[in-house]
Design a protein around this motif. Structure first.
Motif, PDB file in Angstrom:
ATOM      1  N   ALA A 114      21.225   5.503  -7.698  1.00 59.26           N
ATOM      2  CA  ALA A 114      22.278   5.065  -6.776  1.00 59.26           C
ATOM      3  C   ALA A 114      23.463   6.029  -6.806  1.00 59.26           C
ATOM      4  O   ALA A 114      24.028   6.382  -5.759  1.00 59.26           O
ATOM      5  N   ARG A 115      23.820   6.471  -8.005  1.00 59.58           N
ATOM      6  CA  ARG A 115      24.937   7.413  -8.128  1.00 59.58           C
ATOM      7  C   ARG A 115      24.590   8.759  -7.484  1.00 59.58           C
ATOM      8  O   ARG A 115      25.436   9.392  -6.838  1.00 59.58           O
ATOM      9  N   LEU A 116      23.346   9.176  -7.654  1.00 59.48           N
ATOM     10  CA  LEU A 116      22.884  10.417  -7.029  1.00 59.48           C
ATOM     11  C   LEU A 116      23.013  10.334  -5.509  1.00 59.48           C
ATOM     12  O   LEU A 116      23.463  11.278  -4.844  1.00 59.48           O
ATOM     13  N   LEU A 117      22.637   9.192  -4.957  1.00 60.47           N
ATOM     14  CA  LEU A 117      22.764   8.982  -3.518  1.00 60.47           C
ATOM     15  C   LEU A 117      24.228   9.043  -3.079  1.00 60.47           C
ATOM     16  O   LEU A 117      24.564   9.660  -2.056  1.00 60.47           O
ATOM     17  N   ASP A 125      28.203   9.488   8.269  1.00 57.39           N
ATOM     18  CA  ASP A 125      28.096   8.291   9.110  1.00 57.39           C
ATOM     19  C   ASP A 125      27.162   7.233   8.518  1.00 57.39           C
ATOM     20  O   ASP A 125      26.968   6.172   9.121  1.00 57.39           O
ATOM     21  N   TYR A 126      26.594   7.514   7.352  1.00 56.42           N
ATOM     22  CA  TYR A 126      25.624   6.594   6.758  1.00 56.42           C
ATOM     23  C   TYR A 126      26.253   5.765   5.647  1.00 56.42           C
ATOM     24  O   TYR A 126      27.139   6.223   4.923  1.00 56.42           O
ATOM     25  N   LEU A 127      25.762   4.533   5.524  1.00 60.44           N
ATOM     26  CA  LEU A 127      26.174   3.636   4.446  1.00 60.44           C
ATOM     27  C   LEU A 127      24.945   3.250   3.636  1.00 60.44           C
ATOM     28  O   LEU A 127      23.921   2.842   4.192  1.00 60.44           O
ATOM     29  N   ILE A 128      25.037   3.390   2.323  1.00 59.43           N
ATOM     30  CA  ILE A 128      23.944   3.003   1.433  1.00 59.43           C
ATOM     31  C   ILE A 128      24.067   1.511   1.129  1.00 59.43           C
ATOM     32  O   ILE A 128      25.094   1.060   0.606  1.00 59.43           O
ATOM     33  N   ILE A 129      23.042   0.756   1.479  1.00 54.67           N
ATOM     34  CA  ILE A 129      22.976  -0.655   1.093  1.00 54.67           C
ATOM     35  C   ILE A 129      22.049  -0.740  -0.113  1.00 54.67           C
ATOM     36  O   ILE A 129      20.843  -0.522   0.003  1.00 54.67           O
ATOM     37  N   GLU A 142      24.279  -3.282 -16.834  1.00 53.53           N
ATOM     38  CA  GLU A 142      24.749  -2.384 -15.776  1.00 53.53           C
ATOM     39  C   GLU A 142      25.808  -3.088 -14.926  1.00 53.53           C
ATOM     40  O   GLU A 142      25.620  -4.234 -14.519  1.00 53.53           O
ATOM     41  N   ASP A 143      26.891  -2.388 -14.647  1.00 53.62           N
ATOM     42  CA  ASP A 143      27.972  -2.950 -13.832  1.00 53.62           C
ATOM     43  C   ASP A 143      27.935  -2.303 -12.445  1.00 53.62           C
ATOM     44  O   ASP A 143      28.444  -1.198 -12.236  1.00 53.62           O
ATOM     45  N   TRP A 144      27.340  -2.999 -11.496  1.00 54.68           N
ATOM     46  CA  TRP A 144      27.179  -2.448 -10.148  1.00 54.68           C
ATOM     47  C   TRP A 144      28.469  -2.539  -9.339  1.00 54.68           C
ATOM     48  O   TRP A 144      28.699  -1.731  -8.431  1.00 54.68           O
ATOM     49  N   ASN A 145      29.318  -3.501  -9.652  1.00 49.97           N
ATOM     50  CA  ASN A 145      30.606  -3.577  -8.963  1.00 49.97           C
ATOM     51  C   ASN A 145      31.452  -2.342  -9.273  1.00 49.97           C
ATOM     52  O   ASN A 145      32.189  -1.841  -8.418  1.00 49.97           O
ATOM     53  N   GLU A 169      33.156   0.246  -6.619  1.00 54.67           N
ATOM     54  CA  GLU A 169      34.587   0.550  -6.653  1.00 54.67           C
ATOM     55  C   GLU A 169      34.824   2.053  -6.790  1.00 54.67           C
ATOM     56  O   GLU A 169      35.770   2.607  -6.219  1.00 54.67           O
ATOM     57  N   GLU A 170      33.951   2.724  -7.544  1.00 57.88           N
ATOM     58  CA  GLU A 170      34.118   4.162  -7.769  1.00 57.88           C
ATOM     59  C   GLU A 170      33.934   4.962  -6.485  1.00 57.88           C
ATOM     60  O   GLU A 170      34.697   5.900  -6.208  1.00 57.88           O
TER      61      GLU A 170
END
Length: 488
Positions: free
Chosen positions: A285-288, A300-304, A325-328, A332-333
């Protein structure tokens, strides 16, 4: 057996409820004068769900497992069960056996090492011929027969038991043995497309088995040695909501409004893998996020990011950590313009992984309006193909991840890649598999630029793995169950 009126539906977790209750299958069975009785490990959850849906006259009974657990703990029971799970001649079970061997070698417990040595020896013998394995299964069925749910069977006297596995889940093998000892017919609707090649042998107690597709039928014939006349293809009832003939899915405006998405954003759906066997979801997810933040073509893209239901085994809220793991914190980052965490609505009650009906519609709507689906060898490959959405499978992990416990082998994503059902997807040409971060980045752009390239392959994949009756499979399956309940 004639004029069947009552069917006991065994539900051990939310995934089974999705098939038997949250599709249209329950409605269709009732229309055909089959009266359901629910035997479940989550009676409070199921009772509330049925009441909210207006089914106030469907009996719900708690699944009693105390006597089953006593029998499971006995060494002979464990050896027989492990043998049944590990003796199947598929790549998946071969890998599982290797995992158990590696775990035993890492373990400091001598009894664990001795136990696995015995299991491996019995597995070698069982693999000489399937009739030897069948004899072992008969021995297990006889030795482990336990009347743990006598009250249920005595009170309701069902005509048939319907399960969602052939005896490979937590307690269904014990319920099947108990039902068969009472002369009940057993009908199994296999829960998922991988279950026929990844869970080992069943109990051989199902009188008839319904599967999703021709591929699963072949698995049962070649890996389980079950004759074809005991197998039927029913499709996937819980995929009916994805059909164009149904209008429940949300249009773009409604989806974006519900999730507070900016109207100009295009969606990339990232389906995380179960944290039980993949520790790099946050890394991917961080890589994305880094890629989409730093590339002007992707602004223009949003990762869901949709979290796997197993993340909510211990914490069923969206707050705090899930499996450490803290996904929130990640959201926020990088901010809501880059990534949005989709927390499935998990019922906080006594049934694990039970999601609201709304989640089926939300996932379908996300897929319908996404430009790309990223996952790690999950059912999302099939679901994305239903919506003709390109898919990428990630087959690499965080290079800095330290694996120090006795379950090292289980976290190897290459094992998932080798699984029988995933090899079918890969060989279909319907999806792209990436093995490194640079290849990942290149493939994302390639799939977004040429979404039609694998269109024909996606269509073939859906037909081979999901059957051709998406949209009407609940009715089709209910007709099939009605016929089989009377005639098997």
């Amino acid at each position: 057996m004639k004029n069947v009126k009552t069917a006991a539906l065994l539900i051990e977790q939310g995934f089974g409820a999705r098939l038997l209750l949250q599709s249209k299958l329950l409605d269709e069975l009732i229309k055909r004068s089959i009266s359901p009785i629910i035997l479940t490990s989550g009676p409070n959850t199921i009772n509330k769900y049925l009441t909210d849906k207006g089914y106030t006259d469907i009996p719900v009974h708690p699944l009693e497992t105390k006597l089953y657990e006593v029998k499971k703990s006995q060494i002979i029971s464990r050896i027989l069960q492990f043998t049944r799970f590990l003796a199947q001649k598929s790549q998946t079970t071969l890998d599982h056996l290797k995992i158990e061997k590696e775990n035993a070698l890492l373990s400091k417990n001598t009894n664990t090492k001795i136990f696995l040595y015995i299991v491996r020896t019995v597995v070698r013998i069982a693999k000489f011929h399937h009739k030897i394995m069948f004899a072992i299964i008969r021995l297990e069925n006889k030795f482990t027969l336990t009347h743990g749910n006598s009250i249920f069977f005595d009170r309701y006297k069902p005509d048939i038991l319907i399960t969602t596995s052939i005896g490979t889940f937590d307690n269904d093998a014990y319920v099947m043995r108990e039902a068969k000892s009472r002369g009940l017919k057993i009908l199994t609707y296999v829960l998922s497309w991988d279950n026929t090649s990844s869970k080992g042998f069943g109990t051989n107690l199902s009188d008839h088995i319904i599967v999703w597709s021709p591929q699963m039928l072949q698995d049962l014939m070649t890996l389980h040695y079950i004759p074809q006349d005991k197998i039927s293809i029913g499709g996937v009832p819980h995929f009916d909501a994805y059909s164009k003939i149904h209008t429940e899915l949300w249009d773009k405006d409604r989806l974006y409004s519900k999730l507070n998405i900016e109207p100009n954003k295009k969606l990339i759906l990232f389906g995380s893998k179960s944290p039980n066997n993949f520790s790099s979801n946050l890394y991917i997810a961080r890589l994305l996020c880094e890629l989409f933040n730093n590339d002007s073509d992707l602004q223009d893209y949003l990762i869901i990011c949709r979290l796997h239901p197993i993340y909510f085994r211990f914490n069923r809220t969206s707050d705090g950590e899930h499996f450490g793991e803290d996904w929130n914190e990640l959201q926020e980052e990088y901010g809501p313009d880059t990534i949005m965490i989709d927390y499935p609505e998990i019922t906080d009650s006594d049934l694990n992984y039970f999601m609201s009906d709304n989640e089926i519609l939300k996932l379908g709507s996300l897929l319908k309006h996404s430009k790309l689906c990223i996952n790690m060898f999950s059912t999302l490959n099939l679901e994305a193909s239903i919506f003709d959405v390109p898919a990428i499978n990630v087959c690499f992990e965080d290079p800095d991840l330290k694996k120090v416990n006795a379950k090292i082998a289980r976290y190897d994503i290459r094992i998932d890649e080798r699984q029988t059902h995933n090899q079918r997807v890969i060989n279909s040409g319907a999806t792209k598999v990436v093995y490194s971060a640079p290849e990942f980045i290149h493939s994302i752009k390639q799939e977004l630029q040429s979404p039609e390239a694998k269109k024909a392959a996606r269509s073939r994949l859906v037909a081979s793995e999901c059957h051709t009756n998406i949209g009407t499979s609940s009715q089709y399956a209910a007709d099939l169950i009605q016929f089989l309940a009377i005639n098997i």
